[in-house]
Write a protein that holds these residues in place. Sequence first.
Motif, PDB file in Angstrom:
ATOM      1  N   SER A   1       1.766  -8.184   0.926  1.00  0.00           N
ATOM      2  CA  SER A   1       2.432  -7.265   0.003  1.00  0.00           C
ATOM      3  C   SER A   1       3.943  -7.271   0.202  1.00  0.00           C
ATOM      4  O   SER A   1       4.715  -7.197  -0.765  1.00  0.00           O
ATOM      5  CB  SER A   1       1.886  -5.840   0.178  1.00  0.00           C
ATOM      6  N   LEU A   2       4.384  -7.378   1.453  1.00  0.00           N
ATOM      7  CA  LEU A   2       5.822  -7.412   1.730  1.00  0.00           C
ATOM      8  C   LEU A   2       6.456  -8.716   1.273  1.00  0.00           C
ATOM      9  O   LEU A   2       7.646  -8.746   0.888  1.00  0.00           O
ATOM     10  CB  LEU A   2       6.064  -7.220   3.235  1.00  0.00           C
ATOM     11  N   LEU A   3       5.669  -9.802   1.318  1.00  0.00           N
ATOM     12  CA  LEU A   3       6.215 -11.118   0.955  1.00  0.00           C
ATOM     13  C   LEU A   3       6.193 -11.361  -0.550  1.00  0.00           C
ATOM     14  O   LEU A   3       6.799 -12.326  -1.022  1.00  0.00           O
ATOM     15  CB  LEU A   3       5.411 -12.215   1.667  1.00  0.00           C
ATOM     16  N   THR A   4       5.494 -10.527  -1.288  1.00  0.00           N
ATOM     17  CA  THR A   4       5.415 -10.680  -2.743  1.00  0.00           C
ATOM     18  C   THR A   4       6.037  -9.463  -3.418  1.00  0.00           C
ATOM     19  O   THR A   4       6.498  -8.540  -2.756  1.00  0.00           O
ATOM     20  CB  THR A   4       3.951 -10.861  -3.180  1.00  0.00           C
ATOM     21  N   GLY A   5       6.028  -9.440  -4.730  1.00  0.00           N
ATOM     22  CA  GLY A   5       6.716  -8.387  -5.467  1.00  0.00           C
ATOM     23  C   GLY A   5       6.045  -7.028  -5.350  1.00  0.00           C
ATOM     24  O   GLY A   5       4.832  -6.917  -5.198  1.00  0.00           O
ATOM     25  N   GLU A   6       6.874  -5.968  -5.446  1.00  0.00           N
ATOM     26  CA  GLU A   6       6.337  -4.613  -5.406  1.00  0.00           C
ATOM     27  C   GLU A   6       5.552  -4.314  -6.689  1.00  0.00           C
ATOM     28  O   GLU A   6       5.806  -4.913  -7.739  1.00  0.00           O
ATOM     29  CB  GLU A   6       7.465  -3.591  -5.269  1.00  0.00           C
ATOM     30  N   PRO A   7       4.606  -3.376  -6.621  1.00  0.00           N
ATOM     31  CA  PRO A   7       3.906  -2.954  -7.839  1.00  0.00           C
ATOM     32  C   PRO A   7       4.886  -2.310  -8.815  1.00  0.00           C
ATOM     33  O   PRO A   7       5.983  -1.873  -8.430  1.00  0.00           O
ATOM     34  CB  PRO A   7       2.891  -1.923  -7.323  1.00  0.00           C
ATOM     35  N   ASP A   8       4.500  -2.228 -10.086  1.00  0.00           N
ATOM     36  CA  ASP A   8       5.390  -1.615 -11.069  1.00  0.00           C
ATOM     37  C   ASP A   8       5.465  -0.109 -10.864  1.00  0.00           C
ATOM     38  O   ASP A   8       4.668   0.492 -10.133  1.00  0.00           O
ATOM     39  CB  ASP A   8       4.924  -1.937 -12.493  1.00  0.00           C
ATOM     40  N   MET A   9       6.428   0.542 -11.509  1.00  0.00           N
ATOM     41  CA  MET A   9       6.661   1.966 -11.319  1.00  0.00           C
ATOM     42  C   MET A   9       5.485   2.805 -11.800  1.00  0.00           C
ATOM     43  O   MET A   9       5.194   3.866 -11.244  1.00  0.00           O
ATOM     44  CB  MET A   9       7.948   2.389 -12.054  1.00  0.00           C
ATOM     45  N   GLU A  10       4.771   2.316 -12.803  1.00  0.00           N
ATOM     46  CA  GLU A  10       3.606   3.064 -13.290  1.00  0.00           C
ATOM     47  C   GLU A  10       2.551   3.194 -12.188  1.00  0.00           C
ATOM     48  O   GLU A  10       1.946   4.259 -11.999  1.00  0.00           O
ATOM     49  CB  GLU A  10       3.005   2.362 -14.508  1.00  0.00           C
TER      50      GLU A  10
END
Length: 558
Positions: A515-524
Amino acid sequence: MIAGVFLQSGLLPEGLNVSFKLAPAILVVAMLTLFLGIGYAFRVADTEEMWVAGRSIGNVENGMAIGANWMSAASYLGMAALIALSGFYGLAFVVGWSAGYFILLIFLAAQMRRFGKYTAPDFVGDRFNSDAARAIAAVTTFLIGFVYAIGQARGMGLVGLYIFGDIGIPGLSGYQSMVVLMMTITVGYLTLSGMLGATKNMAVQFVILIVAFLVGLYAVGYTQGYSTVLPQIEYGAMIGSLSSEFSEPFVNESYYLWIATAFSLVVGTCGLPHVLVRFYTVESERTARWSTVWGLFFICLLYLSAPAFAAFGTDLYTKNIGPTFGDPGMTSAAGDVIVVLATQLAGLPQWFVGIVAAGGIAAAIATVSGLFIAGSSAISHDIYATIVNEDASQRQQVLVGRLSIVALGVVTTLAALDPAAPIAALVSYAFSLAGAVLFPMFFLGLWWENTNRQGALAGMTTGLVIWTVPMINEVLPTYVGSGEPYSATLAAVVPAIGSALIAVPVVFAVTIGVSLLTGEPDMETKRLVRQCHSPEPMTRMQSAEDIAATDGGEPGDD
């Protein structure tokens, strides 16, 4: 090979009076008829009632349902069996199965209710925005139901032998015939009732099983001079007279295995789909918390009593049949009915022993109900209606759900004809699976908003692999080999019964790292997670997703 399975007849508990008994049979038939009647009275027609009982269950009733759903044949029969057969090591089951509910109460119960879905795979799929994650969770849920239910079927078969004897189905042993009969009845009422009827039945089943267990315990303790008022405490006076294998720590199993087993049972409790879905059946997060408290209270009524029943049964077995430990010692089949066997060896009337036996059947049926509803909902709702056919009508979903229950019943029955292990061990395999694959997703999904799709998929896959390896190493040989693990070293380090001790830290690390190495989830998605911790109350039919989608704000954390 197949013929050998169907003709297997070794599961005959020594010392158990295997014969037809009229009074106990009438009692059990009346009980099963009651269950069928309740299932028919609360039969379902839509998915809301089929999967979450219309979110209409109160805290005490849900607490009783949690108790019945939880106190399976593994608790009613298997826990006393493990303590009787392995002494101190068996206490790992008392500790693990009790402590898990404190984690549920503090970290998951209210938050899961606020999330507000139908099933555990529903949570995984929607939280991580991934149909692949949903599918893995659904398959895991179905597999948990299958593995867990084998132990329940074994318990029903063994206890049924005392009440009905050998009913004589051609080509099957008495035990196997009883498994087929009991599972047929269970599947029949479940396909009719769904979650609403199952919940109503669970409340009744809890009363039956807890009264039967406690009345049996007090009767054995009093008539045999073991106890007068509190057998849960007084049985300690006889510990010194039992063998060292019963009373001394780590004589039968290692300290490491004790820790691994207890840890796996704790985290497995928090990952079992049929336990988590109980929080979706109530009207609010407050009710979810209180139903957990009530459930823990009801569970402890039995858990504080099981060690005493094991001690009484062990002593009676030694006096009346032979040494509990050593060669040959007590078999696992006799251990799995030690509660019934103790009341029989105490010289209590047949009708009374029948009541205790009926409690074991009620416990097994209650748990199979929860397992099969969770497994069928995973197939019908999470795979069929969400992935395969998004336009499926409620009628189609309910039909697929009922067919899934039948399928689960068939494969469980076949596997239970020649089970690989005692009841509690079989159930523990399911706990290790739930702890390795689902618990990290529930915990991180609710408490770390940056957990993303890629992390969840990597973590769940890792958990499945780690769980599968010891299952192949230890359990597969009991069906297709000598019965000994392929690798003794691997079995010592990653035991099948406690594999979550290794799996859970690894899965947490993999999920967080990816999870740290890939993109964060969207704000929703982040708003959705924050809403699960908001102090603002919700209506019965609202979910965190509904509120997060409409307000668009940043709800405060509690």
